[in-house]
Structures are given as C-alpha cells and as structure tokens.
Design an enzyme around this catalytic site. Structure first.
Site, PDB file in Angstrom:
ATOM      1  CG  HIS A 218       5.233 -26.769 -27.298  1.00 29.07           C
ATOM      2  ND1 HIS A 218       4.105 -26.701 -27.853  1.00 29.07           N
ATOM      3  CD2 HIS A 218       5.773 -28.037 -28.228  1.00 29.07           C
ATOM      4  CE1 HIS A 218       3.733 -27.248 -28.719  1.00 29.07           C
ATOM      5  NE2 HIS A 218       4.639 -28.107 -28.924  1.00 29.07           N
TER       6      HIS A 218
ATOM      7  CE1 TYR B 202      -2.077 -22.145 -23.841  1.00 31.53           C
ATOM      8  CE2 TYR B 202      -4.232 -22.106 -22.950  1.00 31.53           C
ATOM      9  CZ  TYR B 202      -3.082 -22.654 -23.235  1.00 31.53           C
ATOM     10  OH  TYR B 202      -2.950 -23.752 -22.537  1.00 31.53           O
TER      11      TYR B 202
ATOM     12  N   PRO C  34     -10.328 -26.189 -18.759  1.00 32.08           N
ATOM     13  CG  PRO C  34     -11.091 -27.157 -20.505  1.00 32.08           C
ATOM     14  CD  PRO C  34     -11.491 -26.537 -19.392  1.00 32.08           C
TER      15      PRO C  34
ATOM     16  CE  LYS D 204      -0.939 -25.527 -14.032  1.00 32.30           C
ATOM     17  NZ  LYS D 204      -0.173 -26.164 -15.230  1.00 32.30           N
TER      18      LYS D 204
ATOM     19  CE1 TYR E  69      -0.454 -23.644 -20.267  1.00 37.45           C
ATOM     20  CE2 TYR E  69       1.385 -24.291 -21.069  1.00 37.45           C
ATOM     21  CZ  TYR E  69       0.170 -24.277 -21.300  1.00 37.45           C
ATOM     22  OH  TYR E  69      -0.509 -24.771 -22.324  1.00 37.45           O
TER      23      TYR E  69
HETATM   24  P1  FAD Z   1     -10.604 -39.586 -16.167  1.00 38.63           P
HETATM   25  O1  FAD Z   1      -9.775 -39.487 -17.214  1.00 38.63           O
HETATM   26  O2  FAD Z   1     -12.148 -39.341 -16.038  1.00 38.63           O
HETATM   27  O3  FAD Z   1     -10.712 -41.046 -15.932  1.00 38.63           O
HETATM   28  C1  FAD Z   1     -11.739 -41.686 -14.967  1.00 38.63           C
HETATM   29  C2  FAD Z   1     -11.853 -43.150 -15.435  1.00 38.63           C
HETATM   30  O4  FAD Z   1     -12.694 -43.862 -14.456  1.00 38.63           O
HETATM   31  C3  FAD Z   1     -12.650 -43.095 -16.895  1.00 38.63           C
HETATM   32  O5  FAD Z   1     -11.530 -44.135 -17.598  1.00 38.63           O
HETATM   33  C4  FAD Z   1     -13.970 -43.698 -16.585  1.00 38.63           C
HETATM   34  O6  FAD Z   1     -14.625 -44.694 -17.661  1.00 38.63           O
HETATM   35  C5  FAD Z   1     -13.788 -44.322 -15.332  1.00 38.63           C
HETATM   36  N1  FAD Z   1     -15.098 -44.560 -14.585  1.00 38.63           N
HETATM   37  C6  FAD Z   1     -16.031 -43.715 -14.447  1.00 38.63           C
HETATM   38  N2  FAD Z   1     -17.074 -44.286 -13.697  1.00 38.63           N
HETATM   39  C7  FAD Z   1     -16.489 -45.331 -13.282  1.00 38.63           C
HETATM   40  C8  FAD Z   1     -17.120 -46.574 -12.639  1.00 38.63           C
HETATM   41  N3  FAD Z   1     -18.528 -46.416 -12.038  1.00 38.63           N
HETATM   42  N4  FAD Z   1     -16.558 -47.687 -12.529  1.00 38.63           N
HETATM   43  C9  FAD Z   1     -15.365 -47.869 -13.013  1.00 38.63           C
HETATM   44  N5  FAD Z   1     -14.622 -46.949 -13.891  1.00 38.63           N
HETATM   45  C10 FAD Z   1     -15.498 -45.957 -13.955  1.00 38.63           C
HETATM   46  N6  FAD Z   1      -5.730 -31.855 -18.493  1.00 38.63           N
HETATM   47  C11 FAD Z   1      -4.371 -31.308 -18.528  1.00 38.63           C
HETATM   48  O7  FAD Z   1      -3.554 -31.524 -17.562  1.00 38.63           O
HETATM   49  N7  FAD Z   1      -3.713 -30.943 -19.583  1.00 38.63           N
HETATM   50  C12 FAD Z   1      -4.735 -30.449 -20.808  1.00 38.63           C
HETATM   51  O8  FAD Z   1      -3.972 -29.816 -21.689  1.00 38.63           O
HETATM   52  C13 FAD Z   1      -5.970 -30.684 -20.562  1.00 38.63           C
HETATM   53  N8  FAD Z   1      -6.617 -30.600 -21.749  1.00 38.63           N
HETATM   54  C14 FAD Z   1      -8.143 -31.052 -21.575  1.00 38.63           C
HETATM   55  C15 FAD Z   1      -8.857 -30.812 -22.775  1.00 38.63           C
HETATM   56  C16 FAD Z   1     -10.282 -31.162 -22.658  1.00 38.63           C
HETATM   57  C17 FAD Z   1     -11.017 -30.589 -23.808  1.00 38.63           C
HETATM   58  C18 FAD Z   1     -10.737 -31.784 -21.533  1.00 38.63           C
HETATM   59  C19 FAD Z   1     -12.184 -32.241 -21.565  1.00 38.63           C
HETATM   60  C20 FAD Z   1      -9.969 -32.021 -20.451  1.00 38.63           C
HETATM   61  C21 FAD Z   1      -8.468 -31.929 -20.255  1.00 38.63           C
HETATM   62  N9  FAD Z   1      -7.725 -31.721 -19.114  1.00 38.63           N
HETATM   63  C22 FAD Z   1      -6.546 -31.421 -19.296  1.00 38.63           C
HETATM   64  C23 FAD Z   1      -8.284 -32.553 -18.203  1.00 38.63           C
HETATM   65  C24 FAD Z   1      -7.893 -34.189 -18.391  1.00 38.63           C
HETATM   66  O9  FAD Z   1      -8.328 -34.544 -19.320  1.00 38.63           O
HETATM   67  C25 FAD Z   1      -8.520 -34.714 -16.893  1.00 38.63           C
HETATM   68  O10 FAD Z   1      -8.206 -33.917 -15.764  1.00 38.63           O
HETATM   69  C26 FAD Z   1      -7.872 -36.050 -16.704  1.00 38.63           C
HETATM   70  O11 FAD Z   1      -8.624 -37.017 -17.793  1.00 38.63           O
HETATM   71  C27 FAD Z   1      -8.323 -36.556 -15.376  1.00 38.63           C
HETATM   72  O12 FAD Z   1      -8.013 -37.946 -15.426  1.00 38.63           O
HETATM   73  P2  FAD Z   1      -8.553 -38.907 -14.266  1.00 38.63           P
HETATM   74  O13 FAD Z   1      -8.097 -40.395 -14.281  1.00 38.63           O
HETATM   75  O14 FAD Z   1      -8.642 -38.465 -12.792  1.00 38.63           O
HETATM   76  O15 FAD Z   1     -10.334 -39.054 -14.787  1.00 38.63           O
HETATM   77  C1  DHB Z   2      -4.871 -28.625 -24.914  1.00 37.07           C
HETATM   78  C2  DHB Z   2      -5.576 -28.444 -24.025  1.00 37.07           C
HETATM   79  C3  DHB Z   2      -5.611 -27.693 -23.316  1.00 37.07           C
HETATM   80  O1  DHB Z   2      -6.805 -27.828 -22.226  1.00 37.07           O
HETATM   81  C4  DHB Z   2      -4.669 -26.729 -23.082  1.00 37.07           C
HETATM   82  O2  DHB Z   2      -4.846 -25.480 -22.130  1.00 37.07           O
HETATM   83  C5  DHB Z   2      -3.784 -26.642 -24.007  1.00 37.07           C
HETATM   84  C6  DHB Z   2      -3.804 -27.690 -24.963  1.00 37.07           C
HETATM   85  C7  DHB Z   2      -4.539 -29.754 -26.121  1.00 37.07           C
HETATM   86  O3  DHB Z   2      -5.495 -30.652 -25.959  1.00 37.07           O
HETATM   87  O4  DHB Z   2      -3.497 -29.658 -26.709  1.00 37.07           O
END
Ligand code: FAD
Ligand code: DHB
Length: 445
Positions: free
Chosen positions: A75, A204, A296, A300, A388
């Site tokens: 995009h 947005y 979210p 980021k 962004y």
């Molecule tokens: P997680 O993805 O939470 O992974 C952690 C892992 O550790 C999981 O698999 C979990 O099961 C595991 N775990 C937990 N406890 C234990 C344990 N005790 N022992 C072993 N394993 C364990 N970010 C963006 O950059 N862009 C976006 O567009 C965006 N949109 C989002 C939209 C939504 C609705 C949400 C909820 C989040 C969004 N995010 C976005 C944020 C993004 O999803 C998270 O920041 C990202 O998943 C972080 O990755 P991580 O590996 O640090 O943590």
């Molecule tokens: C999506 C999630 C976000 O948090 C955002 O800011 C933009 C897009 C998505 O899930 O596509």
C-alpha cells in the site's frame, strides 16, 4: 528428565520468538523454542496486518519472504476519514518511495514455523509448566513439560518472547523493573469478512459514535474494526448489528462504504500502552509484547517485536563471534528509544481518532482541528507517513549477519562451517544424560 544444551533458550513462538530463532540460525547460533500453545492455535490467531517497510525488508533478507512476495499487498497510501470525507495520505510520495505491506501476522507466523522446521532446530509446542530460573547466572535454565516428559534446557541466554501474559517478565524481581502503563477506556471489536475490499488502501475513521478501521487480508477478505467498550461481551454484537454500526461510522459522503459479506471471525481486544524497563535482567532478554504493548491504532506492535529481535540478534552474534558484550549491554537502551517513539505515535493516533467517554465539545473540536491540520499540511502528513512506514532501522541488516537486498541463503551457507565449529566447541561434551542439542519435536514431523 531430558536435559538439553543450547546457546539461546527462546520462550514463545510468536513473531518475536520465531524471528529471533531464524536470525540466530542464519548466524549458526543454536536455540530451542518453547511455546505453550498448539501449532494450530498460534497460526490461526488473527492479529496484526500491517508490516512496516523495514519489517518487509527484514523478512526478505532472512530468506522467508516468498509468501509475503506472493500474497502481501503493498500500500503506497492510506486514508484518514472524518466529517464524512476521506483524505488520502500518499505514504510513498512523502517518504521517498517507502510503503507498508498488508500481510496477516498468522501468515508471517506460518512462514516462520515452516522455515524453523526446515532448519531441524527444536521447536516445542504445547509445552506445560514453562519456567525460567538462574537468570543472573551465566547458565540460566528453561524448564517445561512435554508429552509427560520433564525437560531442562541449559542455556547461555534466555529470550523472553512470550508476549504480554508470559512468564518471563514476571520472573524479573519487581524491584529492578520500572513499569509505565496506561489503560484506555475502550477496545476494538475486530471482524474478518468474506467480502471484496471496497478500497485498495486502509481507511482510519473518526466518527462521533467512535473509531472505525477498514483493512483487508486478501482480494476476497475484508478486515474491519470498531471501537467498543473495553469489556464488551462479543455476544452483544450480532452480525447484523456489527454491519449496521460499520456502515454508520464508515460511509462517506461520496458514497464509499465497505462491502458486506459473511463474518468468519470476530473478537474484542482491550487497549493499553505499557513499557517495562529495562528489557534485560542478567542473562534474560525481553523482546516484543513481553516488554511493551502499544494500542493497535499505529500498527506498531509486531514491527517493534521485529526491531527488538534484530537488535538482539546483532548482540548475540557479536558475543559468539567476537566475544564482546557491548551490544548486549546496550540492547535495552537501543530498543527502548524506538519503543518510546512508537508509544508516542500510537498514543497520538489513538487519542486523535477515538471517542473518549468523558470527551466534551472542546475535545471534539480539538480532535477535528487536529485531523484537519493533519490532512491539509504537507509537513504533518510527512510526519505521519515517516512514522507509519517505520522509522529507520536501529541496526543495519548486515550487522545481524544478513545480506542487503537479497535472500540470506548464500551467506548462511558460506559461514555455516566456521560458525558451527564454534557452536560445537561451545557445547559440553560427554555429559551423562545430555540429549543432542538438536531435538526434533514429534509435533512437527
Ligand atoms: P505474541 O504474538 O503474543 O507471542 C507470544 C507467544 O508466546 C505466543 O505464541 C504465546 O502463546 C506464547 N507464550 C505465552 N506464554 C507462554 C509461556 N508461559 N510459555 C511458552 N510460550 C508462551 N502489530 C502491528 O505491528 N501491526 C498491526 O497491524 C497490528 N494490529 C493488531 C491488531 C490487533 C487486534 C491486535 C490484538 C494486535 C495487533 N498488533 C499489530 C500487535 C501484534 O499482534 C503484537 O504486537 C505481536 O503479536 C507481538 O509479537 P510477540 O511475538 O512479541 O508476542
Ligand atoms: C490492521 C490492524 C491495525 O492495528 C492497524 O492499525 C491497521 C490494520 C489490520 O489488522 O489489518
């Protein structure tokens, strides 16, 4: 009890843990990844969608970008919508050609799990009773149960990549951590719908009934979000009520609105800003959501997780190759500089676009003036665009052992023998009961 020797024990197979495992692999550094959920659960979890330019470049340089290349949607711009009108911000034109790519987090995770399996390095799913100990020593230990077996992983370092609700951050004494926290009085109801996206770019929307976001996952899947109360039971929202509210908030005066389709997934996520500092305690390093959460709105979270592990991979590479600890020592400070800028941006996007329950008419007018300024000033649009698409990387890719502008295979292949010899030297020999450090998870066969 099975005893496993490795260099880096990684807790969590989300984006942070899997990316770190692969970066270490490419540098010939051994790791064991331990995840408490099942492989299916981790892959099916619908979350992020927006990848910064730097995250896209990282995935390609790591040699795990083929799915992204095939199915990622580049995009060059996005829309900000308020008062019934959409305003386009040209990200590419304002940033010298940078863009974001829409590619589901679950696809990223699927690609990384496949890459991990191919390396034949260990990845345990459905691990029970995961714990970390001896963090201040040079031999921290990771313990868990797997298929009824007790496992002990003896490591040089542990990477806490286990998300916000994991066990690594709570294993750090409270007295050494400073926690910065803000909980927002709303959450996001997110849906995935079988509907052709009605716009090529994200929208947005600020609306007096609350924020709404139009996104997508593929040419046939639309992803949409609605601001709702933080503890809103999803049962309160029938599919019909969701579509009605989406249309009220998102329809613009030029007749644009999302296409309707069958809803195949829906969930509510509360929103918070959170930072725990420092991101290191002894030989434990926190990365991704384990150390920080952003609302979210700025997209980021996943991108910060990718940046953290790139910084950590450089530090671990320097430790094993050059026996220096300078990058390990600066890990937390380097990460936190970026984290705070992302926190500020995410907070600003959130507070400018959402309806706060205690907002008064002054707040409404200020929000509208903020958006009016944003969408009419080139300087303001350039500032949003720069943040962004992602601020410049903290670490050049080549410092983490990656080639610039290409797949990592040749580099990994070229360096493998020398580095592997070092790894082997480093492993204890003839320790009774010590399993081979490369253990295959039966779940992955
Ligand atoms: P997680 O993805 O939470 O992974 C952690 C892992 O550790 C999981 O698999 C979990 O099961 C595991 N775990 C937990 N406890 C234990 C344990 N005790 N022992 C072993 N394993 C364990 N970010 C963006 O950059 N862009 C976006 O567009 C965006 N949109 C989002 C939209 C939504 C609705 C949400 C909820 C989040 C969004 N995010 C976005 C944020 C993004 O999803 C998270 O920041 C990202 O998943 C972080 O990755 P991580 O590996 O640090 O943590
Ligand atoms: C999506 C999630 C976000 O948090 C955002 O800011 C933009 C897009 C998505 O899930 O596509």
């Amino acid at each position: 009890m099975s005893i496993i020797r490795t260099q880096v024990g990684i807790v969590g197979a989300g984006p942070a843990g899997l990316l770190l495992g692969h970066l270490l692999h490419l540098n010939g550094i051994d790791s064991v990844i331990v995840e408490n959920r099942s492989r299916e659960y981790v892959i099916d979890r619908v979350r992020a969608g927006v990848l910064e330019q730097g995250t896209v470049d990282l995935l390609h340089a790591m040699g795990v970008g083929s799915g992204l290349q095939r199915a990622g949607l580049r995009h060059d711009g996005l829309y900000i919508s308020f008062d019934g009108q959409r305003h386009r911000i040209d990200l590419a034109e304002l940033t010298g050609g940078k863009a974001i790519t829409v590619y589901g987090q679950n696809e990223v995770v699927r690609d990384l799990i496949e890459a991990r399996v191919q390396t034949q390095r260990p990845l345990y799913f459905e691990a029970g009773r995961v714990s970390v100990t001896a963090l201040e020593s040079t031999t921290p230990t990771l313990r868990f149960e797997h298929n009824g077996d007790e496992c002990e992983v003896r490591c040089d370092f542990i990477a806490g990549c286990d998300g916000f609700h994991g066990i690594c951050r709570p294993a750090i004494p409270e007295s050494v951590l400073t926690v910065y926290d803000r909980v927002y009085p709303f959450g996001w109801l997110g849906i995935l719908a079988e509907a052709t996206p009605s716009s090529d770019e994200l929208v947005y929307t600020r609306h007096e009934r609350g924020f709404a976001l139009f996104s997508m996952r593929s040419p046939s899947l639309t992803r949409l979000y609605l601001q709702v109360p933080p503890d809103e039971p999803i049962a309160n929202w029938s599919d019909e009520a969701i579509w009605r509210e989406m249309m009220v908030r998102m329809s613009t005066r030029d007749g644009w609105r999302p296409n309707v389709g069958r809803i195949i997934q829906k969930s509510v996520t509360p929103m918070r800003s959170f930072v725990a500092a420092p991101m290191r305690h002894g030989h434990l390093f926190l990365a991704g959501d384990a150390a920080h959460i952003v609302p979210p709105t700025g997209a980021k979270g996943l991108n910060l997780a990718a940046s953290d592990v790139l910084v950590l991979a450089r530090a671990l590479k320097a430790f094993y190759e050059d026996h220096t600890t300078a990058y390990l020592d600066s890990y937390s400070d380097v990460c936190l500089r970026r984290v705070w800028k992302a926190q500020r941006f995410s907070w600003w996007m959130t507070s400018t676009l959402h309806r706060f329950p205690d907002a008064n008419p002054f707040d409404d007018q200020r929000q509208i003036a903020d958006l009016d300024y944003l969408t009419s000033s080139r300087a303001a649009m350039a500032s949003l665009a720069e943040q962004y698409v992602g601020l410049p990387a903290e670490v050049p890719l080549e410092d983490a052992g990656l080639p610039i502008g290409g797949s990592s295979e040749p580099l990994a292949g070229r360096r493998r023998d020398a580095v592997q010899a070092q790894v082997d030297d480093h492993l204890p020999v003839d320790v009774p009961g010590v399993a081979n450090h490369v253990v295959h998870d039966p779940d992955l066969r």
